[in-house]
Design a protein around this motif. Structure first.
Motif, PDB file in Angstrom:
ATOM      1  N   GLU A 130      23.582 -37.260  10.505  1.00  0.00           N
ATOM      2  CA  GLU A 130      22.905 -38.179  11.424  1.00  0.00           C
ATOM      3  C   GLU A 130      21.511 -37.688  11.775  1.00  0.00           C
ATOM      4  O   GLU A 130      21.013 -37.911  12.860  1.00  0.00           O
ATOM      5  CB  GLU A 130      23.761 -38.370  12.679  1.00  0.00           C
ATOM      6  CG  GLU A 130      24.026 -37.099  13.427  1.00  0.00           C
ATOM      7  CD  GLU A 130      25.373 -37.074  14.132  1.00  0.00           C
ATOM      8  OE1 GLU A 130      25.426 -36.471  15.206  1.00  0.00           O
ATOM      9  OE2 GLU A 130      26.349 -37.638  13.620  1.00  0.00           O
ATOM     10  N   SER A 131      20.885 -37.009  10.802  1.00  0.00           N
ATOM     11  CA  SER A 131      19.564 -36.450  11.058  1.00  0.00           C
ATOM     12  C   SER A 131      18.489 -37.122  10.204  1.00  0.00           C
ATOM     13  O   SER A 131      18.777 -37.790   9.220  1.00  0.00           O
ATOM     14  CB  SER A 131      19.571 -34.941  10.798  1.00  0.00           C
ATOM     15  OG  SER A 131      19.794 -34.680   9.431  1.00  0.00           O
ATOM     16  N   GLY A 132      17.268 -36.913  10.630  1.00  0.00           N
ATOM     17  CA  GLY A 132      16.111 -37.413   9.914  1.00  0.00           C
ATOM     18  C   GLY A 132      15.088 -36.313   9.768  1.00  0.00           C
ATOM     19  O   GLY A 132      15.212 -35.238  10.357  1.00  0.00           O
ATOM     20  N   MET A 133      14.049 -36.602   8.974  1.00  0.00           N
ATOM     21  CA  MET A 133      13.013 -35.611   8.733  1.00  0.00           C
ATOM     22  C   MET A 133      11.743 -36.309   8.288  1.00  0.00           C
ATOM     23  O   MET A 133      11.789 -37.268   7.519  1.00  0.00           O
ATOM     24  CB  MET A 133      13.495 -34.644   7.650  1.00  0.00           C
ATOM     25  CG  MET A 133      12.528 -33.556   7.273  1.00  0.00           C
ATOM     26  SD  MET A 133      13.290 -32.404   6.116  1.00  0.00           S
ATOM     27  CE  MET A 133      13.196 -30.924   7.093  1.00  0.00           C
ATOM     28  N   SER A 134      10.635 -35.816   8.777  1.00  0.00           N
ATOM     29  CA  SER A 134       9.344 -36.302   8.307  1.00  0.00           C
ATOM     30  C   SER A 134       9.141 -35.836   6.869  1.00  0.00           C
ATOM     31  O   SER A 134       9.516 -34.708   6.514  1.00  0.00           O
ATOM     32  CB  SER A 134       8.229 -35.733   9.196  1.00  0.00           C
ATOM     33  OG  SER A 134       6.976 -35.924   8.587  1.00  0.00           O
ATOM     34  N   GLU A 135       8.534 -36.661   6.062  1.00  0.00           N
ATOM     35  CA  GLU A 135       8.253 -36.252   4.690  1.00  0.00           C
ATOM     36  C   GLU A 135       7.256 -35.095   4.647  1.00  0.00           C
ATOM     37  O   GLU A 135       7.222 -34.346   3.683  1.00  0.00           O
ATOM     38  CB  GLU A 135       7.789 -37.448   3.865  1.00  0.00           C
ATOM     39  CG  GLU A 135       8.949 -38.401   3.612  1.00  0.00           C
ATOM     40  CD  GLU A 135       8.570 -39.649   2.839  1.00  0.00           C
ATOM     41  OE1 GLU A 135       7.378 -39.996   2.780  1.00  0.00           O
ATOM     42  OE2 GLU A 135       9.498 -40.290   2.321  1.00  0.00           O
ATOM     43  N   VAL A 136       6.489 -34.918   5.714  1.00  0.00           N
ATOM     44  CA  VAL A 136       5.612 -33.744   5.820  1.00  0.00           C
ATOM     45  C   VAL A 136       6.472 -32.485   5.846  1.00  0.00           C
ATOM     46  O   VAL A 136       6.200 -31.512   5.135  1.00  0.00           O
ATOM     47  CB  VAL A 136       4.723 -33.821   7.082  1.00  0.00           C
ATOM     48  CG1 VAL A 136       3.985 -32.519   7.321  1.00  0.00           C
ATOM     49  CG2 VAL A 136       3.748 -34.979   6.979  1.00  0.00           C
ATOM     50  N   ASN A 137       7.522 -32.498   6.655  1.00  0.00           N
ATOM     51  CA  ASN A 137       8.400 -31.336   6.762  1.00  0.00           C
ATOM     52  C   ASN A 137       9.235 -31.139   5.502  1.00  0.00           C
ATOM     53  O   ASN A 137       9.506 -30.002   5.101  1.00  0.00           O
ATOM     54  CB  ASN A 137       9.286 -31.446   7.993  1.00  0.00           C
ATOM     55  CG  ASN A 137       8.460 -31.540   9.257  1.00  0.00           C
ATOM     56  OD1 ASN A 137       8.497 -32.562   9.922  1.00  0.00           O
ATOM     57  ND2 ASN A 137       7.676 -30.527   9.573  1.00  0.00           N
ATOM     58  N   LEU A 138       9.605 -32.233   4.864  1.00  0.00           N
ATOM     59  CA  LEU A 138      10.298 -32.133   3.586  1.00  0.00           C
ATOM     60  C   LEU A 138       9.401 -31.429   2.570  1.00  0.00           C
ATOM     61  O   LEU A 138       9.855 -30.577   1.805  1.00  0.00           O
ATOM     62  CB  LEU A 138      10.705 -33.519   3.081  1.00  0.00           C
ATOM     63  CG  LEU A 138      11.425 -33.537   1.736  1.00  0.00           C
ATOM     64  CD1 LEU A 138      12.755 -32.794   1.821  1.00  0.00           C
ATOM     65  CD2 LEU A 138      11.632 -34.970   1.280  1.00  0.00           C
ATOM     66  N   SER A 139       8.127 -31.757   2.593  1.00  0.00           N
ATOM     67  CA  SER A 139       7.168 -31.108   1.698  1.00  0.00           C
ATOM     68  C   SER A 139       7.105 -29.604   1.950  1.00  0.00           C
ATOM     69  O   SER A 139       6.969 -28.804   1.014  1.00  0.00           O
ATOM     70  CB  SER A 139       5.784 -31.737   1.875  1.00  0.00           C
ATOM     71  OG  SER A 139       4.842 -31.101   1.052  1.00  0.00           O
ATOM     72  N   GLU A 140       7.232 -29.205   3.205  1.00  0.00           N
ATOM     73  CA  GLU A 140       7.244 -27.772   3.522  1.00  0.00           C
ATOM     74  C   GLU A 140       8.466 -27.088   2.903  1.00  0.00           C
ATOM     75  O   GLU A 140       8.366 -25.972   2.392  1.00  0.00           O
ATOM     76  CB  GLU A 140       7.257 -27.560   5.037  1.00  0.00           C
ATOM     77  CG  GLU A 140       5.974 -27.939   5.729  1.00  0.00           C
ATOM     78  CD  GLU A 140       6.059 -27.725   7.228  1.00  0.00           C
ATOM     79  OE1 GLU A 140       5.176 -27.026   7.755  1.00  0.00           O
ATOM     80  OE2 GLU A 140       7.000 -28.247   7.869  1.00  0.00           O
ATOM     81  N   VAL A 141       9.613 -27.749   2.953  1.00  0.00           N
ATOM     82  CA  VAL A 141      10.827 -27.195   2.364  1.00  0.00           C
ATOM     83  C   VAL A 141      10.668 -27.104   0.842  1.00  0.00           C
ATOM     84  O   VAL A 141      10.999 -26.079   0.237  1.00  0.00           O
ATOM     85  CB  VAL A 141      12.070 -28.033   2.745  1.00  0.00           C
ATOM     86  CG1 VAL A 141      13.315 -27.561   2.002  1.00  0.00           C
ATOM     87  CG2 VAL A 141      12.284 -27.981   4.259  1.00  0.00           C
ATOM     88  N   ILE A 142      10.151 -28.150   0.235  1.00  0.00           N
ATOM     89  CA  ILE A 142       9.902 -28.144  -1.213  1.00  0.00           C
ATOM     90  C   ILE A 142       8.963 -26.988  -1.562  1.00  0.00           C
ATOM     91  O   ILE A 142       9.197 -26.241  -2.515  1.00  0.00           O
ATOM     92  CB  ILE A 142       9.314 -29.494  -1.674  1.00  0.00           C
ATOM     93  CG1 ILE A 142      10.355 -30.599  -1.491  1.00  0.00           C
ATOM     94  CG2 ILE A 142       8.817 -29.422  -3.119  1.00  0.00           C
ATOM     95  CD1 ILE A 142       9.783 -32.016  -1.552  1.00  0.00           C
ATOM     96  N   GLY A 143       7.914 -26.831  -0.766  1.00  0.00           N
ATOM     97  CA  GLY A 143       6.948 -25.752  -0.986  1.00  0.00           C
ATOM     98  C   GLY A 143       7.581 -24.373  -0.887  1.00  0.00           C
ATOM     99  O   GLY A 143       7.225 -23.459  -1.651  1.00  0.00           O
ATOM    100  N   HIS A 144       8.505 -24.210   0.022  1.00  0.00           N
ATOM    101  CA  HIS A 144       9.201 -22.920   0.155  1.00  0.00           C
ATOM    102  C   HIS A 144       9.891 -22.560  -1.150  1.00  0.00           C
ATOM    103  O   HIS A 144       9.758 -21.446  -1.651  1.00  0.00           O
ATOM    104  CB  HIS A 144      10.226 -22.984   1.295  1.00  0.00           C
ATOM    105  CG  HIS A 144      11.146 -21.808   1.298  1.00  0.00           C
ATOM    106  ND1 HIS A 144      10.812 -20.609   1.885  1.00  0.00           N
ATOM    107  CD2 HIS A 144      12.387 -21.636   0.751  1.00  0.00           C
ATOM    108  CE1 HIS A 144      11.799 -19.743   1.702  1.00  0.00           C
ATOM    109  NE2 HIS A 144      12.767 -20.354   1.032  1.00  0.00           N
ATOM    110  N   PHE A 145      10.643 -23.513  -1.696  1.00  0.00           N
ATOM    111  CA  PHE A 145      11.372 -23.241  -2.929  1.00  0.00           C
ATOM    112  C   PHE A 145      10.433 -23.076  -4.124  1.00  0.00           C
ATOM    113  O   PHE A 145      10.645 -22.207  -4.970  1.00  0.00           O
ATOM    114  CB  PHE A 145      12.425 -24.318  -3.183  1.00  0.00           C
ATOM    115  CG  PHE A 145      13.587 -24.216  -2.242  1.00  0.00           C
ATOM    116  CD1 PHE A 145      14.442 -23.130  -2.278  1.00  0.00           C
ATOM    117  CD2 PHE A 145      13.810 -25.195  -1.288  1.00  0.00           C
ATOM    118  CE1 PHE A 145      15.511 -23.021  -1.398  1.00  0.00           C
ATOM    119  CE2 PHE A 145      14.871 -25.099  -0.404  1.00  0.00           C
ATOM    120  CZ  PHE A 145      15.722 -24.001  -0.454  1.00  0.00           C
TER     121      PHE A 145
END
Length: 129
Positions: free
Chosen positions: A30-45
Motif C-alpha cells: 500500500e505504498s507509493g514512491m516518486s519516480e525521482v526516488n525510484l531513480s535514486e534506487v536504480i542509481g544505487h544498484f
C-alpha cells in the motif's frame, strides 16, 4: 489507494535487508514512491555494478505505486528548500516530501536527519531505524 510514501532509503532497507526494512515490508503493498526516488534506487544498484536487466527484475515486480514528478511538484519541492536546509535534505528528499504533502500520506525514511525537520512540516514522517 496508498497509505505510505517511501523515500529511496526506505526501499533500499527492504531490498538490502537492512534494519528497519521490516517496517517498510509491512506497508509495501500500500505504498507509493516518486519516480525521482525510484531513480535514486536504480542509481544505487547501477553504481554498484548491477546490469539494467537485473535492476528491472528486482524493481519492476514491486507493488509500489509510482508517481511522476511534474511542474507543480517542482514548485512544492523548491519551496521546501528554506525549511529543509537545516537538515541537509537533498532534491530527492524534497521530491518525496512534496509528493507526501500533495497526497496527504506519511513518509517512511531511514534518513535520521528528517527527524530534525519533521516538526517544521505538516507531514507525518516515520524514521524506520
Amino acid at each position: 489507494m496508498i497509505t505510505a510514501l517511501l523515500d529511496a532509503s526506505a526501499l533500499l532497507a527492504v531490498l538490502l535487508d537492512e534494519p528497519g526494512g521490516e517496517k517498510v515490508r509491512a506497508v509495501l503493498a500500500e505504498s507509493g514512491m516518486s519516480e525521482v526516488n525510484l531513480s535514486e534506487v536504480i542509481g544505487h544498484f547501477a553504481r554498484n555494478g548491477a546490469a539494467e536487466k537485473d535492476i528491472r527484475l528486482v524493481l519492476d515486480p514491486l507493488p509500489i505505486e509510482r508517481h511522476p514528478f511534474d511542474g507543480e511538484l517542482a514548485y512544492i519541492a523548491g519551496l521546501l528548500v528554506p525549511v529543509t536546509r537545516s537538515g541537509g535534505l537533498s532534491f530527492g528528499d524534497r521530491a518525496c516530501l512534496a509528493l507526501a504533502q500533495r497526497l496527504g500520506v506519511r513518509v517512511l525514511t531511514a534518513d535520521r536527519a528528517w527527524r530534525n525537520i519533521a516538526t517544521l512540516l505538516a507531514i507525518d514522517i516515520e524514521v524506520i531505524r
